[in-house]
Scaffold this active site. Structure first.
Site, PDB file in Angstrom:
ATOM      1  N   HIS A   1       0.882  -1.168   0.000  1.00 44.81           N
ATOM      2  CA  HIS A   1       0.000   0.000   0.000  1.00 44.81           C
ATOM      3  C   HIS A   1       0.918   1.216   0.000  1.00 44.81           C
ATOM      4  CE1 HIS A   1      -3.252   2.755   1.034  1.00 44.81           C
ATOM      5  NE2 HIS A   1      -2.451   3.265   1.940  1.00 44.81           N
TER       6      HIS A   1
ATOM      7  N   PRO B   1      -9.578  -0.669  -0.336  1.00 43.71           N
ATOM      8  CA  PRO B   1      -9.904   0.756  -0.345  1.00 43.71           C
ATOM      9  C   PRO B   1     -10.545   1.219   0.951  1.00 43.71           C
ATOM     10  CG  PRO B   1     -11.628  -0.476  -1.459  1.00 43.71           C
ATOM     11  CD  PRO B   1     -10.584  -1.481  -1.043  1.00 43.71           C
ATOM     12  N   GLY B   2     -10.281   2.453   1.301  1.00 46.39           N
ATOM     13  CA  GLY B   2     -11.014   3.106   2.383  1.00 46.39           C
ATOM     14  C   GLY B   2     -11.830   4.227   1.758  1.00 46.39           C
TER      15      GLY B   2
ATOM     16  N   ARG C   1      -9.515  17.340   7.737  1.00 45.28           N
ATOM     17  CA  ARG C   1      -8.706  17.217   6.520  1.00 45.28           C
ATOM     18  C   ARG C   1      -8.174  18.564   5.996  1.00 45.28           C
ATOM     19  NH1 ARG C   1     -10.014  15.213   2.176  1.00 45.28           N
ATOM     20  NH2 ARG C   1      -8.148  13.956   1.904  1.00 45.28           N
TER      21      ARG C   1
ATOM     22  N   CYS D   1     -10.932  28.140  18.821  1.00 48.65           N
ATOM     23  CA  CYS D   1     -10.018  29.237  19.140  1.00 48.65           C
ATOM     24  C   CYS D   1      -8.650  28.923  18.559  1.00 48.65           C
ATOM     25  CB  CYS D   1      -9.936  29.413  20.648  1.00 48.65           C
ATOM     26  SG  CYS D   1     -11.542  29.782  21.320  1.00 48.65           S
TER      27      CYS D   1
ATOM     28  N   TYR E   1     -12.349   9.614   6.302  1.00 49.29           N
ATOM     29  CA  TYR E   1     -11.429  10.357   7.166  1.00 49.29           C
ATOM     30  C   TYR E   1     -12.101  11.652   7.656  1.00 49.29           C
ATOM     31  CZ  TYR E   1      -8.531   6.931   4.924  1.00 49.29           C
ATOM     32  OH  TYR E   1      -8.050   5.743   4.447  1.00 49.29           O
TER      33      TYR E   1
HETATM   34  N1  LLP Z   1      -4.522   0.089   3.512  1.00 53.67           N
HETATM   35  C1  LLP Z   1      -3.630   0.600   4.364  1.00 53.67           C
HETATM   36  C2  LLP Z   1      -2.580  -0.260   4.901  1.00 53.67           C
HETATM   37  C3  LLP Z   1      -3.701   1.951   4.745  1.00 53.67           C
HETATM   38  O1  LLP Z   1      -2.800   2.457   5.584  1.00 53.67           O
HETATM   39  C4  LLP Z   1      -4.736   2.764   4.213  1.00 53.67           C
HETATM   40  C5  LLP Z   1      -4.860   4.174   4.597  1.00 53.67           C
HETATM   41  C6  LLP Z   1      -5.654   2.173   3.331  1.00 53.67           C
HETATM   42  C7  LLP Z   1      -5.512   0.838   2.983  1.00 53.67           C
HETATM   43  C8  LLP Z   1      -6.789   2.924   2.718  1.00 53.67           C
HETATM   44  O2  LLP Z   1      -6.346   3.965   1.915  1.00 53.67           O
HETATM   45  P1  LLP Z   1      -7.424   4.738   1.022  1.00 53.67           P
HETATM   46  O3  LLP Z   1      -8.029   3.762   0.057  1.00 53.67           O
HETATM   47  O4  LLP Z   1      -8.451   5.284   1.925  1.00 53.67           O
HETATM   48  O5  LLP Z   1      -6.654   5.801   0.350  1.00 53.67           O
HETATM   49  N2  LLP Z   1      -6.314  10.695   6.752  1.00 53.67           N
HETATM   50  C9  LLP Z   1      -5.871  10.745   5.371  1.00 53.67           C
HETATM   51  C10 LLP Z   1      -5.736   9.359   4.785  1.00 53.67           C
HETATM   52  C11 LLP Z   1      -4.848   8.441   5.597  1.00 53.67           C
HETATM   53  C12 LLP Z   1      -4.797   7.059   5.021  1.00 53.67           C
HETATM   54  C13 LLP Z   1      -4.191   6.094   5.954  1.00 53.67           C
HETATM   55  N3  LLP Z   1      -4.093   4.755   5.435  1.00 53.67           N
HETATM   56  C14 LLP Z   1      -6.829  11.615   4.573  1.00 53.67           C
HETATM   57  O6  LLP Z   1      -7.763  12.179   5.152  1.00 53.67           O
HETATM   58  O7  LLP Z   1      -6.655  11.794   3.377  1.00 53.67           O
END
Ligand code: LLP
Length: 433
Positions: A206, A284-285, A322, A355, A391
């Site tokens: 990843h 995916p997240g 964010r 604040c 997020y």
């Molecule tokens: N797999 C692993 C091992 C990860 O660390 C992450 C995200 C994902 C999958 C999912 O990634 P995605 O598909 O959501 O891009 N807070 C940040 C994003 C941090 C992501 C952390 N790891 C934001 O608001 O953009």
């Protein structure tokens, strides 16, 4: 000064998934997270070609969302004991039922995978007690696991030496990242795994979050090379997460078909080499929930600082972090309290109640206050901050002793409260004088 542009209505939004924004605010208060169940389902179905979709629940881990995603056949990733607990409460089994192994069939998928670069002590206890599959991002994890679960099969999370993300803070590859097992260390790590009595059944990479597909595509080749080093013990490969979503008006959805084809070809070459089937996972997240989520917030003040106009709302970076963390852009639209169309668009900065100067939703990376064209707003209007379903709530905080907001899920045109807003008592729970 307002400019009477014809398309002010484009930035007006009165409904979310068929439910009135004003009714949502009246019934549940603001700030409020609202999720559209159908949008989440659609995004899950976009990825149906993959053998396993594993939701990185860190993006949006409300139990109702996890339950919905589970019903879509999507499995789940957990990065902490808390996330393991959520997955279990949402109905996931801790581990797969033992399947009948054959070279023609795919190996069973692990319903929950714990992915991390360390075990804290409670996580190690939990994975050992529940038999949860582990994706190890450091060699130390191997030995710690072997001591507790002799003979376990593990996945290795490998850092391929390059990474990419929408921000340097979300880039998880290369020397600048603490994540994963360094690609050149694989022979040594395999020796340590063997010595500890573990078998390596999975390989995962990843490289970052919000990467573009050109960078993500490079991962397939890197993973294939490492898979050769690991060899026939592999039964599962994972492309990780990172799929981008369009936040800005000029951005588009990525070509997921082409991305799958690339990974499928890599998988097939490895199957030919190993002489057995390989399960192909994606993790995916953001992609599954970002577009489904909005923050509904109320305009509480409209003021001018010199030449600049500010709209201050009751959501802040305690609600959606964010923008202050990454300078992230979120689309916004206005739901005027009075009926009728707004009489023009103006450039405004949008901030919250905290604040702290950084409590601005319209900022660029580095904390510079920017402005955004929005219909002229008045106190009592509602502002909808969009594409906030990933997020968003999960990174909300109690800063300034503000309560965590409520969360609502809209399904089939009706809205259901899926997390109550915190009360002042919730905020001080556990503290003593
Ligand atoms: N797999 C692993 C091992 C990860 O660390 C992450 C995200 C994902 C999958 C999912 O990634 P995605 O598909 O959501 O891009 N807070 C940040 C994003 C941090 C992501 C952390 N790891 C934001 O608001 O953009």
């Amino acid at each position: 000064m307002t400019t009477p542009l014809l398309d002010a209505s484009r930035l007006v939004r009165r409904e979310i998934a068929g439910v009135s924004v004003a009714d949502l605010a009246r019934q549940h208060g603001t700030p409020l997270y609202v999720y559209d169940a159908d949008m989440i389902r659609r995004r899950c179905r976009d990825l149906a070609a993959w053998d396993t979709i594993r939701f990185a629940q860190k993006a949006c881990s409300n139990l109702a969302v996890l339950d919905l995603i589970r019903r879509e056949g999507v499995l789940v990733d957990a990065v902490s004991t808390g996330e393991i607990h959520r997955a279990l409460v949402a109905g996931y089994e801790p581990h797969a039922a033992p399947g009948t192994a054959s070279v023609e069939t795919l190996p069973p998928a692990h319903p929950i995978v714990y992915t991390a670069d360390i075990f804290d002590r409670e996580a190690l206890d939990a994975v050992a007690r529940l038999g949860i599959h582990v994706n190890c991002g450091s060699a130390d994890m191997l030995e710690q696991l072997a001591e507790r679960v002799p003979g376990a099969a593990v996945t290795l999370r490998v850092n391929p030496g390059f990474g990419h993300g929408h921000s340097q803070k979300t880039n998880t590859g290369g020397e600048g990242s603490k994540h994963g097992i360094w690609h050149e260390e694989i022979p040594e790590v395999l020796r340590r795994a063997e010595w500890a009595g573990l078998s390596v059944s999975g390989l995962h990479m990843h490289i970052g979050s919000g990467a573009d597909l050109a960078h993500l595509a490079e991962v397939a080749g890197a993973l294939e090379r490492i898979a050769h080093e690991i060899g026939r013990s592999l039964t599962t490969i994972s492309a990780g997460g990172g799929l981008p979503v369009p936040y800005k008006p000029d951005e588009q959805h990525a070509d997921l078909g082409g991305y799958f084809t690339l990974w499928d070809a890599a998988r097939k070459r490895l199957e030919d080499r190993f002489g057995h089937r390989l399960r192909l996972e994606i993790e995916p997240g953001r992609y599954l929930t970002a577009e489904a989520g909005s923050v509904v917030t109320e305009v509480r003040a409209v003021k001018r600082q010199g030449s600049r106009k500010y709209i201050l709302v009751d959501a802040g970076f305690n609600t959606l972090a964010r923008p202050v963390l990454y300078g992230s852009y979120h689309p916004m639209s206005l739901c005027p309290a009075a009926g009728g169309e707004p009489d023009g668009i103006e450039e405004v900065a949008v901030g919250g109640p905290l604040c702290e100067s950084g409590d601005i939703f319209t900022q660029s990376d580095g904390g510079y206050v920017a402005t955004r064209p929005l219909p002229a707003a008045s106190v009592g209007d509602l502002l909808v901050i969009e594409i906030a379903g990933a997020y968003g709530f999960v990174m909300a905080s109690n800063y300034n002793s503000k309560p965590l907001p409520a969360e609502v899920l809209i399904d089939g045109g009706s809205a259901r409260l899926v997390r109550a807003r915190q009360t002042p008592e919730d905020i001080v729970r556990g503290e003593t004088v």
